[in-house]
Design an enzyme around this catalytic site. Sequence first.
Site, PDB file in Angstrom:
ATOM      1  N   ASP A 368       0.846  -1.199   0.000  1.00  0.00           N
ATOM      2  CA  ASP A 368       0.000   0.000   0.000  1.00  0.00           C
ATOM      3  C   ASP A 368       0.880   1.246   0.000  1.00  0.00           C
ATOM      4  O   ASP A 368       2.058   1.203  -0.389  1.00  0.00           O
ATOM      5  CB  ASP A 368      -0.949  -0.064   1.225  1.00  0.00           C
ATOM      6  CG  ASP A 368      -2.262   0.660   0.997  1.00  0.00           C
ATOM      7  OD1 ASP A 368      -2.269   1.900   1.126  1.00  0.00           O
ATOM      8  OD2 ASP A 368      -3.276   0.012   0.680  1.00  0.00           O
ATOM      9  N   LYS A 478      -4.164  -0.861  -6.527  1.00  0.00           N
ATOM     10  CA  LYS A 478      -5.193  -0.196  -5.711  1.00  0.00           C
ATOM     11  C   LYS A 478      -5.127   1.289  -6.051  1.00  0.00           C
ATOM     12  O   LYS A 478      -4.098   1.935  -5.847  1.00  0.00           O
ATOM     13  CB  LYS A 478      -4.906  -0.428  -4.228  1.00  0.00           C
ATOM     14  CG  LYS A 478      -5.907   0.261  -3.304  1.00  0.00           C
ATOM     15  CD  LYS A 478      -5.630  -0.164  -1.860  1.00  0.00           C
ATOM     16  CE  LYS A 478      -6.435   0.633  -0.855  1.00  0.00           C
ATOM     17  NZ  LYS A 478      -6.012   0.336   0.530  1.00  0.00           N
ATOM     18  N   TRP A 479      -6.216   1.811  -6.614  1.00  0.00           N
ATOM     19  CA  TRP A 479      -6.265   3.207  -7.096  1.00  0.00           C
ATOM     20  C   TRP A 479      -7.006   4.049  -6.063  1.00  0.00           C
ATOM     21  O   TRP A 479      -8.227   4.021  -5.977  1.00  0.00           O
ATOM     22  CB  TRP A 479      -7.000   3.235  -8.439  1.00  0.00           C
ATOM     23  CG  TRP A 479      -7.117   4.571  -9.081  1.00  0.00           C
ATOM     24  CD1 TRP A 479      -7.694   5.704  -8.570  1.00  0.00           C
ATOM     25  CD2 TRP A 479      -6.658   4.934 -10.381  1.00  0.00           C
ATOM     26  NE1 TRP A 479      -7.622   6.734  -9.478  1.00  0.00           N
ATOM     27  CE2 TRP A 479      -6.990   6.283 -10.599  1.00  0.00           C
ATOM     28  CE3 TRP A 479      -5.994   4.238 -11.405  1.00  0.00           C
ATOM     29  CZ2 TRP A 479      -6.697   6.956 -11.781  1.00  0.00           C
ATOM     30  CZ3 TRP A 479      -5.707   4.896 -12.578  1.00  0.00           C
ATOM     31  CH2 TRP A 479      -6.048   6.243 -12.757  1.00  0.00           C
ATOM     32  N   ASP A 480      -6.231   4.808  -5.295  1.00  0.00           N
ATOM     33  CA  ASP A 480      -6.815   5.556  -4.182  1.00  0.00           C
ATOM     34  C   ASP A 480      -7.101   7.004  -4.583  1.00  0.00           C
ATOM     35  O   ASP A 480      -6.606   7.499  -5.609  1.00  0.00           O
ATOM     36  CB  ASP A 480      -5.814   5.513  -3.014  1.00  0.00           C
ATOM     37  CG  ASP A 480      -6.476   5.626  -1.653  1.00  0.00           C
ATOM     38  OD1 ASP A 480      -7.655   6.016  -1.593  1.00  0.00           O
ATOM     39  OD2 ASP A 480      -5.795   5.337  -0.651  1.00  0.00           O
ATOM     40  N   ASP A 550     -12.858   2.189   4.757  1.00  0.00           N
ATOM     41  CA  ASP A 550     -11.678   2.074   5.623  1.00  0.00           C
ATOM     42  C   ASP A 550     -12.042   1.440   6.951  1.00  0.00           C
ATOM     43  O   ASP A 550     -11.170   1.072   7.725  1.00  0.00           O
ATOM     44  CB  ASP A 550     -11.084   3.466   5.884  1.00  0.00           C
ATOM     45  CG  ASP A 550     -10.170   3.895   4.752  1.00  0.00           C
ATOM     46  OD1 ASP A 550      -9.821   3.049   3.904  1.00  0.00           O
ATOM     47  OD2 ASP A 550      -9.803   5.082   4.700  1.00  0.00           O
TER      48      ASP A 550
HETATM   49  C1  DGJ Z   1      -6.901   5.496   2.202  1.00  0.00           C
HETATM   50  C2  DGJ Z   1      -7.281   4.077   1.881  1.00  0.00           C
HETATM   51  O1  DGJ Z   1      -8.637   3.900   2.006  1.00  0.00           O
HETATM   52  C3  DGJ Z   1      -6.487   3.140   2.789  1.00  0.00           C
HETATM   53  O2  DGJ Z   1      -6.890   1.827   2.568  1.00  0.00           O
HETATM   54  C4  DGJ Z   1      -5.028   3.315   2.525  1.00  0.00           C
HETATM   55  O3  DGJ Z   1      -4.721   2.899   1.217  1.00  0.00           O
HETATM   56  C5  DGJ Z   1      -4.634   4.773   2.721  1.00  0.00           C
HETATM   57  N1  DGJ Z   1      -5.474   5.663   1.995  1.00  0.00           N
HETATM   58  C6  DGJ Z   1      -3.212   5.002   2.318  1.00  0.00           C
HETATM   59  O4  DGJ Z   1      -2.850   6.317   2.359  1.00  0.00           O
END
Ligand code: DGJ
Length: 729
Positions: A368, A478-480, A550
Amino acid sequence: MIIMGINYNSDKRIFHIQGKDVSYVIKANEYNDLIHLYYGKKIRHINDEAINTTKARTWSVIPTGSKDKYGIDSALLEYPTFGHTDFRNPALHIEQESGSTVVELKYHGYEIFKGKKGLEGLPATYGNEEEAETLEITLRDEVIDIYVVLSYTVLTGTNIITRSSKIINKGKETLKILSAQSCCVDFKESDYEMLQLSGAWARERNMMKRKLVQGVQSIGSVRGTSSHVHNPFLALLSPDSTENQGEVYGFNFVYSGNFIGEVSVCEHNRTRVLMGIHPMNFSWELREQDSFQTPEVVMAYSHEGLNGMSQEYHGVYKENLVRGTWKHKERPILINSWEATYFDFTRESIEGLARKASEAGIELCVLDDGWFGKRNDDKTSLGDWYVNKTKLDGSVETLAKNVEAMDMSFGLWFEPEMISPDSDLYREHSDWCIHVPNRSRIETRNQLVLDFARQEVCDYIIDVVSKVLSSAPISYVKWDMNRYLTDVMSMSLPAHRQMETSHRYCLGLYYVMEELVTRHKDVLFEGCSGGGGRFDPGILYYMPQIWASDDTDAIERLKIQYATSIVYPINTMGSHVSSVPNHIVERSTPLETRGNVAMSGNLGYELDITNYNEEEMNELKEQINFYKANRQLIQFGDFFRINNPFTDNRASWVFVSKDQTEAVLFNIAILGMPNPHDQQMKFVGLNPEFDYEIEGVEGIFGGDELMNLGLTLPVLKDYQSVRYKLRKI
Ligand code: DGJ
């Protein structure tokens, strides 16, 4: 005989769209107004004389030239405009060069064809000639010469009708669209409840219901994303409806930015549903020959309650929205480093986590946030998408290969839409973020949003992200996206077009996503926005799964996952087992329950298991083996909700295979009860004719018995859970 498709009665000028159990009927009347006649349980035909909503009332403003007290102020209309005798909120609002916003759309023509057209630059459901039939009705305002094409597609074998509209300027004026909604549906009555999925960060998509009253009730977002606060979904429910009975009308917007979903009840008890891009801070310049395409709304009808509506959405989203390599492929069980290490990791610690995960049977290791630039906390480096070789003691390639050697695949986190003020990218391009030049920049979470309304910014991001993905065996991304848009202004647009920025941002985002998923077609992309801040069908068109929240606490997740499943298929929901006490709510729940809740989605783990003892490892292995054995059923079977954690002291749901020969049921207690009553579990979705055996339970049970009499459950204490596997004998 089941009649489906779209039928036009040229004598009466009636269009009849028929799905599996649904009818949607429209008429072009003698005044060339496009009138809505009916939306509901399937009928064979309609006597339009019987449905008269075009009668003017006392104080109605009657259009000039109308006969027999004809008026439209409480009529059911398909695409109403403002300023011409209908005083309800309109679907279309356009400012003309004169300053007038009066538009009068009249029926102009239609086309019916097999299949479904794509929406340029926008995500949308799709269907080939066997899967879909489309009606396009064209309306025209003769004064300014604009045409509006209303699209209606019915997907074969479903109760889904999709809607969108396209505004085409064939006149000489430069127009300004102030609002162009994707759909309008007027209902004759107002005896409905409105269901919405609303909440906040860490408690996204809670089920909320209210009875309709005269006036406007709405949900929406002006945050630049669909947001944690309101999902772009609403439903109207008949008063008697439950999970399994009653009429339900769902509206879901295939879009990831600002939206509005509005239900208004007028003084004559008509109900109007509008859904589309939020008109707040929106406008769009439409020059001669320009056109504007609205995003799509997916409407689902059911007369079998919310479960019935969910079946419609799940089926169509799995088959006609999600695309690519992973559409029908089982999703890997992953371990994610975030709640295990946060920013504090080394190559060694990640490899240690991967080794233990591999021993348990986990299939994918995801690194991550924190692997790039100089990022050791959230203060720096977004935009600097090159590996921190000191921290990782080498390249991503080395790490990915080492993980692969452990019989796992490797995935990486990105936040492509962001830029940290402390980054090389910002030092080079400080004007690439969304900002207002003479105002200070809001650096929430120490980050600014890149201006995806600008082509060069999009192209740069495609290039750098693509380079990382090509540099190593990376099979998952994982695209945040971790902040909302503020100070919305784009340096690429002139002053009078600034209110196009938010929509252009979305179009830019879709362009970048399309490019990256096409270039890296075997990579599994998972959307995320501070958890579930952008859980919408727009994202699902590009990325087959989304991190649901989250909040990984098993009990909080009951509500989040239950309500998410109202619209979205189970295999779109990322769902992880995390450590206890939970990092957000500090609640401790048994590992068994955390496993049962997480495996009711795409199972993952997000905790430090390196110090797990033999007993804990055995429990992990048992969960993983069970999930692998039942993954096809859970990810691609039918899903039915049974007990609702918003109203009951427990949650339960069941996964049933398409042929109904297998099922897995989960029942999770919230709080235990002193001197408890018996709890009976009435199954849903089984075949009443089949007999089933249940693992761990003596006897043979009829499907009819399990669904009507039910199964007696053991007494459960706080946060305990049970799971049952059924097989047809
Ligand atoms: C927010 C995401 O929802 C989390 O799972 C994690 O990836 C954090 N950002 C990382 O900064």
